[in-house]
Scaffold this motif. Structure first.
Motif, PDB file in Angstrom:
ATOM      1  N   PRO A 152     -22.646  19.588  -1.356  1.00 21.44           N
ATOM      2  CA  PRO A 152     -21.518  20.103  -2.145  1.00 21.44           C
ATOM      3  C   PRO A 152     -20.546  20.959  -1.340  1.00 21.44           C
ATOM      4  O   PRO A 152     -19.336  20.896  -1.573  1.00 21.44           O
ATOM      5  N   ALA A 153     -21.045  21.768  -0.406  1.00 23.62           N
ATOM      6  CA  ALA A 153     -20.160  22.653   0.363  1.00 23.62           C
ATOM      7  C   ALA A 153     -19.156  21.844   1.178  1.00 23.62           C
ATOM      8  O   ALA A 153     -17.954  22.156   1.210  1.00 23.62           O
ATOM      9  N   THR A 154     -19.632  20.795   1.844  1.00 22.88           N
ATOM     10  CA  THR A 154     -18.742  19.939   2.623  1.00 22.88           C
ATOM     11  C   THR A 154     -17.734  19.232   1.715  1.00 22.88           C
ATOM     12  O   THR A 154     -16.555  19.084   2.070  1.00 22.88           O
ATOM     13  N   ALA A 155     -18.195  18.790   0.555  1.00 25.26           N
ATOM     14  CA  ALA A 155     -17.298  18.114  -0.381  1.00 25.26           C
ATOM     15  C   ALA A 155     -16.196  19.053  -0.873  1.00 25.26           C
ATOM     16  O   ALA A 155     -15.030  18.651  -0.991  1.00 25.26           O
ATOM     17  N   LYS A 156     -16.549  20.295  -1.148  1.00 22.05           N
ATOM     18  CA  LYS A 156     -15.533  21.264  -1.567  1.00 22.05           C
ATOM     19  C   LYS A 156     -14.495  21.481  -0.470  1.00 22.05           C
ATOM     20  O   LYS A 156     -13.292  21.552  -0.734  1.00 22.05           O
ATOM     21  N   GLN A 157     -14.962  21.561   0.775  1.00 20.98           N
ATOM     22  CA  GLN A 157     -14.032  21.720   1.894  1.00 20.98           C
ATOM     23  C   GLN A 157     -13.100  20.517   2.016  1.00 20.98           C
ATOM     24  O   GLN A 157     -11.918  20.669   2.306  1.00 20.98           O
ATOM     25  N   ARG A 158     -13.637  19.323   1.777  1.00 23.54           N
ATOM     26  CA  ARG A 158     -12.826  18.108   1.832  1.00 23.54           C
ATOM     27  C   ARG A 158     -11.720  18.155   0.769  1.00 23.54           C
ATOM     28  O   ARG A 158     -10.559  17.841   1.050  1.00 23.54           O
ATOM     29  N   ILE A 159     -12.057  18.556  -0.432  1.00 20.26           N
ATOM     30  CA  ILE A 159     -11.060  18.651  -1.505  1.00 20.26           C
ATOM     31  C   ILE A 159      -9.992  19.681  -1.147  1.00 20.26           C
ATOM     32  O   ILE A 159      -8.793  19.445  -1.331  1.00 20.26           O
ATOM     33  N   GLU A 160     -10.424  20.820  -0.645  1.00 21.87           N
ATOM     34  CA  GLU A 160      -9.468  21.868  -0.255  1.00 21.87           C
ATOM     35  C   GLU A 160      -8.520  21.360   0.828  1.00 21.87           C
ATOM     36  O   GLU A 160      -7.310  21.657   0.797  1.00 21.87           O
ATOM     37  N   THR A 161      -9.042  20.578   1.766  1.00 18.06           N
ATOM     38  CA  THR A 161      -8.206  20.047   2.840  1.00 18.06           C
ATOM     39  C   THR A 161      -7.204  19.037   2.303  1.00 18.06           C
ATOM     40  O   THR A 161      -6.013  19.099   2.621  1.00 18.06           O
ATOM     41  N   VAL A 162      -7.674  18.104   1.479  1.00 17.67           N
ATOM     42  CA  VAL A 162      -6.794  17.057   0.931  1.00 17.67           C
ATOM     43  C   VAL A 162      -5.692  17.666   0.084  1.00 17.67           C
ATOM     44  O   VAL A 162      -4.533  17.239   0.133  1.00 17.67           O
ATOM     45  N   LEU A 163      -6.030  18.689  -0.698  1.00 19.38           N
ATOM     46  CA  LEU A 163      -5.051  19.317  -1.594  1.00 19.38           C
ATOM     47  C   LEU A 163      -4.300  20.464  -0.929  1.00 19.38           C
ATOM     48  O   LEU A 163      -3.476  21.119  -1.583  1.00 19.38           O
ATOM     49  N   ASN A 164      -4.592  20.686   0.347  1.00 19.17           N
ATOM     50  CA  ASN A 164      -3.925  21.763   1.090  1.00 19.17           C
ATOM     51  C   ASN A 164      -4.135  23.115   0.416  1.00 19.17           C
ATOM     52  O   ASN A 164      -3.206  23.935   0.315  1.00 19.17           O
ATOM     53  N   ASN A 210     -14.694  28.266  -4.282  1.00 20.60           N
ATOM     54  CA  ASN A 210     -15.898  29.075  -4.457  1.00 20.60           C
ATOM     55  C   ASN A 210     -16.066  29.405  -5.937  1.00 20.60           C
ATOM     56  O   ASN A 210     -15.107  29.749  -6.626  1.00 20.60           O
ATOM     57  N   GLY A 211     -17.269  29.296  -6.424  1.00 17.55           N
ATOM     58  CA  GLY A 211     -17.510  29.511  -7.845  1.00 17.55           C
ATOM     59  C   GLY A 211     -18.068  28.248  -8.462  1.00 17.55           C
ATOM     60  O   GLY A 211     -18.770  27.473  -7.812  1.00 17.55           O
ATOM     61  N   ILE A 212     -17.770  28.017  -9.724  1.00 19.88           N
ATOM     62  CA  ILE A 212     -18.292  26.867 -10.459  1.00 19.88           C
ATOM     63  C   ILE A 212     -17.263  25.740 -10.447  1.00 19.88           C
ATOM     64  O   ILE A 212     -16.116  25.930 -10.865  1.00 19.88           O
ATOM     65  N   VAL A 213     -17.683  24.578  -9.963  1.00 21.30           N
ATOM     66  CA  VAL A 213     -16.811  23.401  -9.970  1.00 21.30           C
ATOM     67  C   VAL A 213     -17.270  22.453 -11.078  1.00 21.30           C
ATOM     68  O   VAL A 213     -18.421  22.014 -11.101  1.00 21.30           O
ATOM     69  N   VAL A 214     -16.365  22.187 -11.994  1.00 24.06           N
ATOM     70  CA  VAL A 214     -16.612  21.212 -13.061  1.00 24.06           C
ATOM     71  C   VAL A 214     -15.781  19.974 -12.738  1.00 24.06           C
ATOM     72  O   VAL A 214     -14.554  20.040 -12.730  1.00 24.06           O
ATOM     73  N   SER A 215     -16.458  18.865 -12.439  1.00 26.22           N
ATOM     74  CA  SER A 215     -15.748  17.624 -12.161  1.00 26.22           C
ATOM     75  C   SER A 215     -15.525  16.879 -13.472  1.00 26.22           C
ATOM     76  O   SER A 215     -16.461  16.727 -14.272  1.00 26.22           O
ATOM     77  N   VAL A 216     -14.308  16.431 -13.674  1.00 21.91           N
ATOM     78  CA  VAL A 216     -13.926  15.795 -14.935  1.00 21.91           C
ATOM     79  C   VAL A 216     -13.402  14.396 -14.642  1.00 21.91           C
ATOM     80  O   VAL A 216     -12.415  14.230 -13.933  1.00 21.91           O
ATOM     81  N   THR A 228     -16.229  12.263  -3.660  1.00 21.25           N
ATOM     82  CA  THR A 228     -16.125  13.631  -3.143  1.00 21.25           C
ATOM     83  C   THR A 228     -16.127  14.636  -4.288  1.00 21.25           C
ATOM     84  O   THR A 228     -16.798  15.674  -4.225  1.00 21.25           O
ATOM     85  N   VAL A 229     -15.393  14.311  -5.339  1.00 20.40           N
ATOM     86  CA  VAL A 229     -15.313  15.202  -6.498  1.00 20.40           C
ATOM     87  C   VAL A 229     -16.678  15.334  -7.168  1.00 20.40           C
ATOM     88  O   VAL A 229     -17.090  16.435  -7.574  1.00 20.40           O
ATOM     89  N   LEU A 230     -17.404  14.234  -7.276  1.00 19.73           N
ATOM     90  CA  LEU A 230     -18.737  14.299  -7.874  1.00 19.73           C
ATOM     91  C   LEU A 230     -19.705  15.079  -6.989  1.00 19.73           C
ATOM     92  O   LEU A 230     -20.516  15.873  -7.481  1.00 19.73           O
ATOM     93  N   GLU A 231     -19.629  14.865  -5.694  1.00 17.03           N
ATOM     94  CA  GLU A 231     -20.531  15.570  -4.779  1.00 17.03           C
ATOM     95  C   GLU A 231     -20.307  17.083  -4.840  1.00 17.03           C
ATOM     96  O   GLU A 231     -21.249  17.871  -4.699  1.00 17.03           O
ATOM     97  N   ALA A 232     -19.077  17.493  -5.076  1.00 16.94           N
ATOM     98  CA  ALA A 232     -18.744  18.918  -5.101  1.00 16.94           C
ATOM     99  C   ALA A 232     -19.158  19.605  -6.396  1.00 16.94           C
ATOM    100  O   ALA A 232     -19.201  20.833  -6.466  1.00 16.94           O
TER     101      ALA A 232
END
Length: 417
Positions: free
Chosen positions: A193-205, A212-218, A290-294
């Motif tokens: 999950p940590a790597t996936a969160k970093q990937r999302i942050e990078t893609v979305l700039n 950091n915190g609770i990620v709810v994937s929808v 990636t979103v699901l992994e995070a």
């Protein structure tokens, strides 16, 4: 609609006889399933130069498929929705069959899911002596069991993605092979999950550690009708969950399945954010895995994506809405108490399903909170999903490709005898 055999003949050439495979996928999930098959076919000497054509999406086209019609024509779900598209679907099927029985006659036809469309094509082709394979069994174990009779007439060999299905076909006298589910091989046994969160942050700039915190994937679905019917409820649920968890760092991430769905999702985001200024919702193009992994928890529309979420070992709440008439017809034809793939495969309700009138923001938020407040329950679910993952993990693309190659060689041998 223009027929295309002359164009493809110019592209491939006909000096040397090239084996031909026609295949049809009717929606994004089928495109996802079929792409590894086409990739594996290139690794088998007998099919390395195979000509592949029919109907498919971008993943299949990347692997060499020449798609003669847009896959979106077939991407409908439910009786009411299909009626609206019926004239276009019937016209397409008629033209496809005419092609495949004419100059574009294949050595083998591979139908990928989409049984309401593919079984009709397969029936016509098999009567004409063309071998037919079908990859992904229709869910006869869940509803419309009567289709087994048509399957026996139309399909030479069923390629099953779930282990319990082969027994059903054996009893009916239909050749079948368990090939596993390709997603089980593509998705790692241990998510990060940590790597996936970093990937999302990078893609979305985004600033590092924003998530950091609770990620709810929808995941509200990949069809326009799903965005219209269930997405508004999901957005209201996000707002409701924030109200239930004041002060908690909640982040909602939504993968946009196709470009055409971005505009309606942006409108929902804008209207929801206007009345809920503390709501943090991020739209990201593609990146569903990636979103699901995070995710810490997932709110998801019923469909193939629920299996993806299970393979990522995620607690989830499954929901769905269809028009009233579609719901009544499906209710009368179904006989399993659940619709979500994780529950079907486990044979019990391991994750909640809130459908139709039960799909309310309040009930969905309640169900999400159960997971967020019960880490022990989440740990038990992850163990169950890990066992499922091992069962489904097979070299699926290669096994399907081998079945195609074997059928092509058998057809050639019959021709030369």
């Amino acid at each position: 609609m223009t027929l295309l055999p002359p164009l493809r003949a110019a592209l491939f050439g006909r000096v040397h006889r090239v084996s031909k495979l026609a295949c049809v996928a009717g929606e994004p999930s089928g495109d996802l399933l079929a792409a590894p098959v086409l990739s594996a076919l290139k690794q088998i000497p007998d099919t390395s130069k195979l000509e592949v054509y029919g109907i498919g999406g971008p993943r299949m086209q990347e692997q060499g498929l020449h798609s003669d019609w847009p896959m979106e024509t077939l991407s409908v779900r439910g009786y009411v929705e299909a009626i609206k598209q019926l004239p276009a679907i019937l016209k397409l099927r008629k033209e496809l069959i005419a092609n495949l029985l004419g100059e574009d006659r294949p050595d083998v036809y591979l139908g990928i899911d989409a049984p309401d469309f593919n079984l009709g094509v397969e029936l016509a082709l098999r009567k004409a002596g063309i071998p037919t394979l079908h990859f992904v069994s229709p869910s006869i174990w869940a509803w419309r069991a009567g289709r087994i009779t048509k399957i026996k007439q139309a399909v030479e060999r069923m390629l099953c993605i779930f282990p319990f299905e082969t027994e059903i076909y054996e009893r009916a006298g239909i050749n079948s092979t368990y090939v596993g589910h390709p997603l089980a091989s593509e998705i790692p046994l241990e998510p990060n999950p940590a790597t996936a969160k970093q990937r999302i942050e990078t893609v979305l700039n985004l600033t590092p550690n924003t998530l950091n915190g609770i990620v709810v994937s929808v995941l509200p679905g990949s069809r326009g009708s799903e965005i219209e019917l269930i997405a508004p409820v999901f957005f209201e649920t996000m707002a409701e969950l924030v109200k239930r968890m004041p002060g908690q760092p909640l982040h909602f991430v939504i993968p946009v399945a196709t470009p055409r769905l971005r505009a309606p999702l942006e409108l929902l985001l804008k209207s929801t954010a206007a009345s809920n200024p503390g709501l943090k919702i991020y739209l990201i193009d593609g990146e569903a895995d990636t979103v699901l992994e995070a995710a810490d928890v997932v709110l998801i529309a019923s469909g193939t994506a629920t299996l993806q979420a299970a393979l990522w070992k995620k607690p989830m709440v499954i929901s769905y809405k269809v028009p009233w008439l579609t719901a009544q017809i499906m209710k009368r034809q179904g006989y399993l108490p659940y619709v979500g793939l994780p529950n079907i495969l486990c044979g019990k309700f391991v994750v909640p399903e809130l459908l139709q009138d039960d799909a309310t923001p309040s009930k969905l938020a309640d169900a999400l909170l159960v997971w967020l407040n019960n880490p022990g329950k989440v740990a038990h679910l992850k163990t169950r999903f890990a066992e499922m993952h091992e069962t489904l993990r097979r070299p699926t693309g290669l096994l399907v490709a081998q079945a195609v190659a074997q059928t092509i060689n058998a057809a050639k041998n019959r021709t030369t005898v």
